[in-house]
Design a protein around this motif. Sequence first.
Motif, mmCIF file in Angstrom:
data_model
loop_
_atom_site.group_PDB
_atom_site.id
_atom_site.type_symbol
_atom_site.label_atom_id
_atom_site.label_comp_id
_atom_site.label_asym_id
_atom_site.label_seq_id
_atom_site.Cartn_x
_atom_site.Cartn_y
_atom_site.Cartn_z
ATOM 1 N N GLU A 206 6.296 4.243 10.664
ATOM 2 C CA GLU A 206 6.049 4.101 9.231
ATOM 3 C C GLU A 206 7.142 3.243 8.601
ATOM 4 O OE1 GLU A 206 3.462 5.018 7.604
ATOM 5 O OE2 GLU A 206 2.489 6.215 9.174
ATOM 6 N N LYS A 210 4.442 -2.074 9.271
ATOM 7 C CA LYS A 210 3.150 -1.473 9.604
ATOM 8 C C LYS A 210 2.048 -2.002 8.695
ATOM 9 C CE LYS A 210 0.645 2.905 9.984
ATOM 10 N NZ LYS A 210 0.728 4.387 9.969
ATOM 11 N N SER A 211 2.299 -2.014 7.386
ATOM 12 C CA SER A 211 1.279 -2.491 6.445
ATOM 13 C C SER A 211 0.943 -3.951 6.689
ATOM 14 C CB SER A 211 1.764 -2.297 5.005
ATOM 15 O OG SER A 211 1.876 -0.929 4.692
ATOM 16 N N LEU A 214 -1.275 -4.127 9.786
ATOM 17 C CA LEU A 214 -2.626 -3.633 9.525
ATOM 18 C C LEU A 214 -3.429 -4.622 8.696
ATOM 19 C CD1 LEU A 214 -1.935 0.145 8.806
ATOM 20 C CD2 LEU A 214 -2.859 -0.887 10.883
ATOM 21 N N LEU A 215 -2.766 -5.294 7.754
ATOM 22 C CA LEU A 215 -3.459 -6.280 6.933
ATOM 23 C C LEU A 215 -3.935 -7.448 7.786
ATOM 24 C CD1 LEU A 215 -4.184 -6.652 3.968
ATOM 25 C CD2 LEU A 215 -2.051 -7.910 3.648
ATOM 26 N N LEU A 234 -7.805 -0.988 6.616
ATOM 27 C CA LEU A 234 -7.350 -1.084 5.226
ATOM 28 C C LEU A 234 -7.086 0.299 4.636
ATOM 29 C CD1 LEU A 234 -9.741 -3.866 3.878
ATOM 30 C CD2 LEU A 234 -7.310 -4.110 4.397
ATOM 31 N N SER A 236 -5.889 2.682 6.091
ATOM 32 C CA SER A 236 -4.655 3.213 6.668
ATOM 33 C C SER A 236 -3.408 2.629 6.007
ATOM 34 C CB SER A 236 -4.606 2.917 8.174
ATOM 35 O OG SER A 236 -5.701 3.520 8.842
ATOM 36 N N ILE A 237 -3.602 1.687 5.089
ATOM 37 C CA ILE A 237 -2.473 1.057 4.405
ATOM 38 C C ILE A 237 -2.134 1.858 3.151
ATOM 39 C CG2 ILE A 237 -1.655 -1.024 3.217
ATOM 40 C CD1 ILE A 237 -3.495 -2.666 4.996
ATOM 41 N N ASP A 238 -0.986 2.510 3.161
ATOM 42 C CA ASP A 238 -0.578 3.293 1.984
ATOM 43 C C ASP A 238 -0.081 2.388 0.865
ATOM 44 O OD1 ASP A 238 -1.152 5.743 3.226
ATOM 45 O OD2 ASP A 238 0.797 5.741 4.242
ATOM 46 N N PRO A 240 0.470 -1.814 0.273
ATOM 47 C CA PRO A 240 0.389 -3.174 0.802
ATOM 48 C C PRO A 240 1.747 -3.873 0.704
ATOM 49 C CG PRO A 240 -1.370 -2.741 -0.775
ATOM 50 C CD PRO A 240 -0.388 -1.616 -0.894
ATOM 51 N N VAL A 248 -5.920 -7.038 0.182
ATOM 52 C CA VAL A 248 -6.675 -5.852 0.580
ATOM 53 C C VAL A 248 -8.072 -5.909 0.002
ATOM 54 C CG1 VAL A 248 -6.801 -3.339 0.396
ATOM 55 C CG2 VAL A 248 -4.595 -4.444 0.832
#
Length: 340
Positions: A206, A210-211, A214-215, A234, A236-238, A240, A248
Motif C-alpha cells: 500500500e 500501487k495506484s 493499477l491505473l 479502478l 481497487s484504487i483508494d 488516484p 479514472v
Amino acid sequence: MRALRIVPVVLVIAGLAGCDMIMGSAGPEICNDAQALLRSGDLAGAEAAYEALAADGKSQLCVVTGRSYMKTLSGNYGAADKILAEAEPNAGEELGNIKLRRALVGLEEGNLDAVREHGIASGLPAGKVLAAEVHLTDLESDKAVALLKEASSAGGQVGQTASRYLEMLEAGGAQAGMAEVTALWALNRRADAVETVVELVGMLPEDENKSAQLLIWASRAVTSGKPDVARELLDSIDFPPEGQGWRVQAIRAMADVADGDGAAGLETFKKLAAGGAPADGLADAMATAACLTEDKAIAKELVGEQESYAGARCLSAVGAGGVAKRVVPAGTLKTFLESR
C-alpha cells in the motif's frame, strides 16, 4: 501459467520507430528506393522493389530484412522467417542481427519457442531480454535471471529494462509476480496479463506506486478487450495519483464504450472536458475509445476534428474513411489512407 512489460523491449529495440528493427533502418543505397516506398505507405510498391533487388542477386542485409518485413506485414510469418533463415549461412558479423529479427518475427506470430531460441542465439542484449521474458512466463525465473544479468550491463534502455526486471524479481512476492505479468504483456499475451494483475492486487504494497500501477493496468485492460477487469482494477484504487483523478473517469468511459454504451461514455468525456481535464490527455483517451466501438457515429464524435493518428486508424477500421483522411496528420498513414 504464462504470466506484466516494463519499457517493452520490442519497442526499445525498434527505436520506437515501428518497422526499423525488422526491416533495417540503414543500409546500402540500393535499398533507398524500396525504403522510401515503404515509408510513403506504398506497401505493394515496396514489396515489389525488395523482390526485384533479390531477383537481381542482391543479398545485402537491408534486402533480406526488407523482404522479411514485408512478409511479416502481410501475416506470412513462415515466409518471413524462411527469408531470414536462408540468409544466416552468409550473414557473417550480421548473424546476431538476423537472429534477433527472427525472434521478432516469432513474437509477431506468437511463437514463443522461436522468440526464446533466436533471442538467445542472437547473443545481443535485446535478444536476451526477449528470451528472459519467455522464461518468466514459463515460471523459469532462474533461467530468466541469468539472461537478465547478462543484458543489464548493456546500458541504454535495454539494460535499464533488464535491471528493472531483476529488481522486481529480487523483491519477491507480489513484485516478482508483477515481473511475470509484465513479461506476459511484453509477449502480447495481454488478456492473460491483465487478468493476472487482478489476482495480485491484494498482495501489492500500500504505497503511492500501487495506484499508479493499477491505473496503468486498468487502461491496458480496457484496450485488451477486458472492460470488466478495468473496472475491477479502478475500484481497487483508494486515492488516484495526484492530478490523475480524471483518468479514472476517462477509463470508466472507455469501458462503457467498449461495452457498447457509447452514449454513456461520450457523456462522461463531455463532463471531464467541462471540468477542466487536460485537453491533450482527454483527446488521446477519446481517440483510444474510438478504437473500442464498432459504431461509426460514436467513433466520429469521439475523434471529432482533432488531428490524430490513433483516431484516423480507428475511424478507418469502422468504415469512416472519409473522416479518417480529414483528421490524420501528414505522413505515411495519411498517404496510405489517401491511396485507398
